[in-house]
Scaffold this motif. Structure first.
Motif, PDB file in Angstrom:
ATOM      1  N   ARG A  73       0.747  -1.321   0.056  1.00  0.00           N
ATOM      2  CA  ARG A  73      -0.034  -0.198  -0.082  1.00  0.00           C
ATOM      3  C   ARG A  73       0.886   1.127  -0.120  1.00  0.00           C
ATOM      4  N   VAL A  74       1.833   1.088   0.552  1.00  0.00           N
ATOM      5  CA  VAL A  74       3.023   2.349   0.704  1.00  0.00           C
ATOM      6  C   VAL A  74       3.501   2.306  -0.755  1.00  0.00           C
ATOM      7  N   ASN A  75       3.914   1.412  -1.254  1.00  0.00           N
ATOM      8  CA  ASN A  75       4.475   1.405  -2.770  1.00  0.00           C
ATOM      9  C   ASN A  75       3.193   1.928  -3.558  1.00  0.00           C
ATOM     10  N   GLN A  76       2.130   1.683  -3.402  1.00  0.00           N
ATOM     11  CA  GLN A  76       1.169   2.139  -4.231  1.00  0.00           C
ATOM     12  C   GLN A  76       0.836   3.553  -4.093  1.00  0.00           C
ATOM     13  N   HIS A 114       2.048  -5.315  -8.228  1.00  0.00           N
ATOM     14  CA  HIS A 114       3.580  -5.250  -7.940  1.00  0.00           C
ATOM     15  C   HIS A 114       4.376  -6.225  -8.569  1.00  0.00           C
ATOM     16  N   THR A 115       5.183  -6.051  -9.493  1.00  0.00           N
ATOM     17  CA  THR A 115       6.203  -7.050 -10.218  1.00  0.00           C
ATOM     18  C   THR A 115       7.719  -6.763  -9.849  1.00  0.00           C
ATOM     19  N   ILE A 116       8.406  -7.768 -10.199  1.00  0.00           N
ATOM     20  CA  ILE A 116       9.647  -7.601 -10.289  1.00  0.00           C
ATOM     21  C   ILE A 116      10.109  -6.387 -11.067  1.00  0.00           C
ATOM     22  N   LEU A 117       9.668  -6.234 -12.142  1.00  0.00           N
ATOM     23  CA  LEU A 117      10.059  -5.098 -12.997  1.00  0.00           C
ATOM     24  C   LEU A 117       9.763  -3.747 -12.382  1.00  0.00           C
TER      25      LEU A 117
END
Length: 135
Positions: A73-76, A114-117
């Motif tokens: 959620r923080v990344n979003q 969320h992906t590795i990319l």
């Protein structure tokens, strides 16, 4: 401290979770604030919690997926405001594997897209920032 008017106008609330309930509150409040002041003296003291206390809950395997979802959620939120650096998740994914929670963790990653990319782009942005002297 956060003004009551900011909390009311922004509809800010603490999350009802056993760990990290203030993280999204602080991120949203800081993005809505028109003015931020810094207190020069230490006004917060972090301590290692005692085993069995409520604070200790963040170190329990039972709360692992809550912590992972919080990081997602923080990344979003970071992406929504154009912040280029994301919270790395590699260590958490290793921990998920050790706890036998890999399948649940992958489902959360997919739900938050969320992906590795995504993580690779963030790492490259941080590296470029360091090389250019921004960080």
């Amino acid at each position: 401290m956060v003004s009551r008017s900011l909390v009311t106008a922004g509809g800010l609330r603490f999350d009802e979770t056993p760990v990290g309930n203030d993280a999204m509150f602080v991120l949203r409040a800081s993005s809505l604030a028109r003015r931020v002041e810094v207190e020069a003296s230490a006004c917060y003291h972090y301590y290692q919690p005692l085993e069995g206390s409520q604070t200790w809950a963040q170190y329990k395997p039972e709360t692992f997926l809550v912590r992972l979802e919080l990081r997602l959620r923080v990344n979003q939120f970071y992406r929504s405001v154009g912040y280029p650096f994301l919270w790395p998740l590699r260590r958490m994914m290793r921990q998920a594997r050790l706890l036998g929670l890999s399948a649940e963790a992958v489902r959360l990653l997919r739900r938050y897209r969320h992906t590795i990319l995504t993580e690779l782009r963030s790492s490259l942005s941080q590296l470029a920032g360091k090389m250019l002297g921004y960080l």
